[in-house]
Design a protein around this motif. Structure first.
Motif: not given
Length: 167
Positions: A10-11, A14-19, A63-64, A71-74
């Motif tokens: 997710x790096x 997502x809008x915030x790296x902490x999330x 959805x995020x 993405x991981x599966x792909x």
């Protein structure tokens, strides 16, 4: 910091790296504990609170979470020759907490039993055909019926053309 299968997925997405980091850790705990119940998968009270805060964060949509999984599966599929895609529909029912739910909630509706509130999830699991190892999810559809929708009998479901059926 521990490495796990979700490390870095997710790096930058997502809008915030902490999330991103919190979500990756939550998913890793989910996989290692074998439960999706936060009170069981989080080993400490502070981690439980952090997971709940993450899930209620307005900047994180379901959805995020799914997109990162796709993405991981792909990323693993290019090296495989043959995969199986297994799909089924699951019904989440909230019979036990019906009084806590409002019928105006757009995400909740009747399930197979019209009196029971809930929603449906239709995932597609990708499996390596040779090793039977799970690669991930290629698709997840989450939906609910509306309270005014007719049931199977009222719609004469068995006689409907396939394109008009929910499935």
């Amino acid at each position: 910091m521990l490495n796990h299968c979700y490390s870095g997925v997710y790096k930058g997405f997502l809008p915030d790296n902490r999330i991103s980091v919190r979500l990756e850790n939550c998913l890793s705990e989910l996989l290692s504990s074998g439960t999706a119940v936060i009170n069981r998968l989080a080993p400490t009270h502070s981690l439980k609170a952090a997971f709940y805060r993450m899930l209620s964060n307005k900047r994180l949509e379901h959805d995020d979470i799914l997109e990162g999984g796709y993405r991981l599966c792909n990323s693993t599929l290019n090296s495989l020759k043959h995969v199986l895609c297994i799909q089924d529909t699951t019904e989440f029912n909230y019979r036990g907490i019906r009084n806590k739910l409002g019928e105006l909630d757009p995400n909740i509706g009747p399930t197979g039993n019209k009196a029971v509130p809930g929603f449906f999830c239709h995932p597609m699991l990708v499996v390596d055909a040779e090793s039977s190892s799970i690669q991930g999810l290629s698709s997840v559809i989450i939906y609910n019926r509306t309270w005014d929708q007719k049931d199977k009998n009222e719609r004469n479901y068995a006689q409907l053309p396939i394109q008009d059926k929910e499935s």
